[in-house]
Design a protein around this motif. Sequence first.
Motif, PDB file in Angstrom:
ATOM      1  N   ARG A  55       0.847  -1.206   0.000  1.00 41.92           N
ATOM      2  CA  ARG A  55       0.000   0.000   0.000  1.00 41.92           C
ATOM      3  C   ARG A  55       0.875   1.245   0.000  1.00 41.92           C
ATOM      4  NH1 ARG A  55      -4.969   0.294   3.843  1.00 41.92           N
ATOM      5  NH2 ARG A  55      -4.919   2.201   2.666  1.00 41.92           N
ATOM      6  N   TYR A  56       0.355   2.298  -0.612  1.00 45.18           N
ATOM      7  CA  TYR A  56       1.038   3.575  -0.531  1.00 45.18           C
ATOM      8  C   TYR A  56       0.749   4.172   0.846  1.00 45.18           C
ATOM      9  CZ  TYR A  56       1.814   3.181  -5.513  1.00 45.18           C
ATOM     10  OH  TYR A  56       2.218   2.751  -6.744  1.00 45.18           O
ATOM     11  N   PRO A  57       1.769   4.641   1.545  1.00 42.25           N
ATOM     12  CA  PRO A  57       1.589   5.059   2.939  1.00 42.25           C
ATOM     13  C   PRO A  57       0.853   6.386   3.145  1.00 42.25           C
ATOM     14  CG  PRO A  57       3.858   5.402   2.257  1.00 42.25           C
ATOM     15  CD  PRO A  57       3.162   4.691   1.130  1.00 42.25           C
ATOM     16  N   ARG A  58       0.876   7.279   2.171  1.00 39.60           N
ATOM     17  CA  ARG A  58       0.271   8.595   2.381  1.00 39.60           C
ATOM     18  C   ARG A  58      -1.110   8.670   1.745  1.00 39.60           C
ATOM     19  NH1 ARG A  58       3.798  12.889   0.037  1.00 39.60           N
ATOM     20  NH2 ARG A  58       2.384  14.246   1.168  1.00 39.60           N
ATOM     21  N   ARG A  59      -2.094   9.084   2.544  1.00 33.12           N
ATOM     22  CA  ARG A  59      -3.456   9.248   2.062  1.00 33.12           C
ATOM     23  C   ARG A  59      -4.000  10.591   2.535  1.00 33.12           C
ATOM     24  NH1 ARG A  59      -5.145   5.046  -0.455  1.00 33.12           N
ATOM     25  NH2 ARG A  59      -7.301   5.648  -0.561  1.00 33.12           N
ATOM     26  N   HIS A  60      -4.839  11.199   1.712  1.00 30.76           N
ATOM     27  CA  HIS A  60      -5.515  12.454   2.068  1.00 30.76           C
ATOM     28  C   HIS A  60      -6.981  12.113   2.291  1.00 30.76           C
ATOM     29  CE1 HIS A  60      -6.718  16.644   1.984  1.00 30.76           C
ATOM     30  NE2 HIS A  60      -7.586  16.376   1.034  1.00 30.76           N
ATOM     31  N   THR A  61      -7.469  12.412   3.477  1.00 36.97           N
ATOM     32  CA  THR A  61      -8.868  12.151   3.817  1.00 36.97           C
ATOM     33  C   THR A  61      -9.620  13.468   3.782  1.00 36.97           C
ATOM     34  OG1 THR A  61      -8.182  10.338   5.243  1.00 36.97           O
ATOM     35  CG2 THR A  61     -10.400  11.180   5.581  1.00 36.97           C
ATOM     36  N   TYR A  62     -10.815  13.436   3.212  1.00 37.53           N
ATOM     37  CA  TYR A  62     -11.617  14.653   3.100  1.00 37.53           C
ATOM     38  C   TYR A  62     -13.093  14.278   3.095  1.00 37.53           C
ATOM     39  CZ  TYR A  62     -11.872  13.288  -1.828  1.00 37.53           C
ATOM     40  OH  TYR A  62     -12.082  12.599  -2.989  1.00 37.53           O
ATOM     41  N   GLY A  63     -13.920  15.280   2.989  1.00 38.10           N
ATOM     42  CA  GLY A  63     -15.364  15.064   3.022  1.00 38.10           C
ATOM     43  C   GLY A  63     -15.914  15.485   4.376  1.00 38.10           C
ATOM     44  N   LEU A  64     -17.191  15.731   4.420  1.00 37.26           N
ATOM     45  CA  LEU A  64     -17.826  16.234   5.631  1.00 37.26           C
ATOM     46  C   LEU A  64     -17.576  15.320   6.824  1.00 37.26           C
ATOM     47  CD1 LEU A  64     -19.556  18.469   6.775  1.00 37.26           C
ATOM     48  CD2 LEU A  64     -21.576  17.141   6.185  1.00 37.26           C
ATOM     49  N   THR A  65     -17.594  14.017   6.591  1.00 39.76           N
ATOM     50  CA  THR A  65     -17.369  13.073   7.694  1.00 39.76           C
ATOM     51  C   THR A  65     -16.031  12.345   7.562  1.00 39.76           C
ATOM     52  OG1 THR A  65     -18.538  11.333   6.487  1.00 39.76           O
ATOM     53  CG2 THR A  65     -19.844  12.701   7.998  1.00 39.76           C
ATOM     54  N   GLY A  66     -15.179  12.805   6.642  1.00 45.60           N
ATOM     55  CA  GLY A  66     -13.891  12.142   6.446  1.00 45.60           C
ATOM     56  C   GLY A  66     -14.027  10.791   5.801  1.00 45.60           C
ATOM     57  N   ASP A  67     -15.089  10.608   5.017  1.00 49.27           N
ATOM     58  CA  ASP A  67     -15.374   9.314   4.416  1.00 49.27           C
ATOM     59  C   ASP A  67     -14.732   9.120   3.049  1.00 49.27           C
ATOM     60  OD1 ASP A  67     -16.989  11.299   3.377  1.00 49.27           O
ATOM     61  OD2 ASP A  67     -18.642   9.940   2.932  1.00 49.27           O
ATOM     62  N   LYS A  68     -14.040  10.131   2.520  1.00 49.40           N
ATOM     63  CA  LYS A  68     -13.407  10.025   1.209  1.00 49.40           C
ATOM     64  C   LYS A  68     -11.905  10.145   1.383  1.00 49.40           C
ATOM     65  CE  LYS A  68     -17.364  12.216  -0.968  1.00 49.40           C
ATOM     66  NZ  LYS A  68     -17.844  13.387  -1.701  1.00 49.40           N
ATOM     67  N   SER A  69     -11.159   9.481   0.503  1.00 48.14           N
ATOM     68  CA  SER A  69      -9.707   9.597   0.579  1.00 48.14           C
ATOM     69  C   SER A  69      -9.087   9.253  -0.772  1.00 48.14           C
ATOM     70  CB  SER A  69      -9.141   8.678   1.657  1.00 48.14           C
ATOM     71  OG  SER A  69      -9.257   7.334   1.281  1.00 48.14           O
ATOM     72  N   HIS A  70      -7.842   9.672  -0.947  1.00 47.46           N
ATOM     73  CA  HIS A  70      -7.077   9.291  -2.126  1.00 47.46           C
ATOM     74  C   HIS A  70      -5.602   9.236  -1.748  1.00 47.46           C
ATOM     75  CE1 HIS A  70      -5.497  13.345  -2.827  1.00 47.46           C
ATOM     76  NE2 HIS A  70      -6.729  13.807  -2.648  1.00 47.46           N
ATOM     77  N   VAL A  71      -4.816   8.539  -2.575  1.00 45.72           N
ATOM     78  CA  VAL A  71      -3.384   8.411  -2.343  1.00 45.72           C
ATOM     79  C   VAL A  71      -2.712   9.747  -2.649  1.00 45.72           C
ATOM     80  CG1 VAL A  71      -1.284   7.249  -3.110  1.00 45.72           C
ATOM     81  CG2 VAL A  71      -3.403   5.949  -2.885  1.00 45.72           C
ATOM     82  N   VAL A  72      -1.775  10.131  -1.795  1.00 44.22           N
ATOM     83  CA  VAL A  72      -1.044  11.383  -1.958  1.00 44.22           C
ATOM     84  C   VAL A  72       0.368  11.084  -2.440  1.00 44.22           C
ATOM     85  CG1 VAL A  72      -0.105  13.398  -0.739  1.00 44.22           C
ATOM     86  CG2 VAL A  72      -2.363  12.518  -0.146  1.00 44.22           C
ATOM     87  N   GLY A  73       0.802  11.833  -3.435  1.00 42.71           N
ATOM     88  CA  GLY A  73       2.163  11.744  -3.933  1.00 42.71           C
ATOM     89  C   GLY A  73       2.822  13.109  -3.835  1.00 42.71           C
ATOM     90  N   THR A  74       3.991  13.221  -4.454  1.00 46.37           N
ATOM     91  CA  THR A  74       4.713  14.483  -4.515  1.00 46.37           C
ATOM     92  C   THR A  74       5.031  14.777  -5.969  1.00 46.37           C
ATOM     93  OG1 THR A  74       5.732  13.994  -2.378  1.00 46.37           O
ATOM     94  CG2 THR A  74       6.764  15.711  -3.699  1.00 46.37           C
ATOM     95  N   CYS A  75       4.779  16.003  -6.414  1.00 46.37           N
ATOM     96  CA  CYS A  75       5.081  16.382  -7.795  1.00 46.37           C
ATOM     97  C   CYS A  75       6.596  16.451  -7.984  1.00 46.37           C
ATOM     98  CB  CYS A  75       4.461  17.738  -8.136  1.00 46.37           C
ATOM     99  SG  CYS A  75       2.672  17.685  -8.318  1.00 46.37           S
ATOM    100  N   LYS A  76       7.077  15.770  -9.025  1.00 46.98           N
ATOM    101  CA  LYS A  76       8.501  15.747  -9.346  1.00 46.98           C
ATOM    102  C   LYS A  76       8.676  15.940 -10.850  1.00 46.98           C
ATOM    103  CE  LYS A  76       9.811  12.676  -5.584  1.00 46.98           C
ATOM    104  NZ  LYS A  76      10.449  11.402  -5.247  1.00 46.98           N
ATOM    105  N   PRO A  77       9.807  16.521 -11.260  1.00 43.01           N
ATOM    106  CA  PRO A  77      10.046  16.689 -12.700  1.00 43.01           C
ATOM    107  C   PRO A  77      10.189  15.332 -13.388  1.00 43.01           C
ATOM    108  CG  PRO A  77      11.632  17.953 -11.391  1.00 43.01           C
ATOM    109  CD  PRO A  77      10.859  17.085 -10.448  1.00 43.01           C
TER     110      PRO A  77
END
Length: 112
Positions: A55-77
């Motif tokens: 699994r990718y370790p970083r996730r961003h949780t959002y939504g009114l109840t925190g019920d949504k999430s997606h994998v977070v990366g870092t922008c690189k050239p």
Amino acid sequence: MKHIGWLLAALTLLCGCGSEIGPNQADGSDCNVLKDETACGPASYCDPGDRVNGRYPRRHTYGLTGDKSHVVGTCKPKGGPGAACMSSDACISKKCMHAAVEPVPESKGVCD
């Protein structure tokens, strides 16, 4: 009535509500891996990093109840010939070559 608006704004900030990370992020910024080619600027890609236990370790949780999430990366050239890559998105040429006939899962290749 004016105080209700301020109260709602404060509650929104305190509950951690929000939205997914938007497209066209600058290099070094967090990005939404699911946005594919639009997550970062045109000369960059969204690198989710190395998987940990599949699994990718970083996730961003959002939504009114925190019920949504997606994998977070870092922008690189994007890399030129010989740069390390995991996918074709990481290369200027759009070609990530693996040495083995069948690449080992999670093994890095090089940009063509």
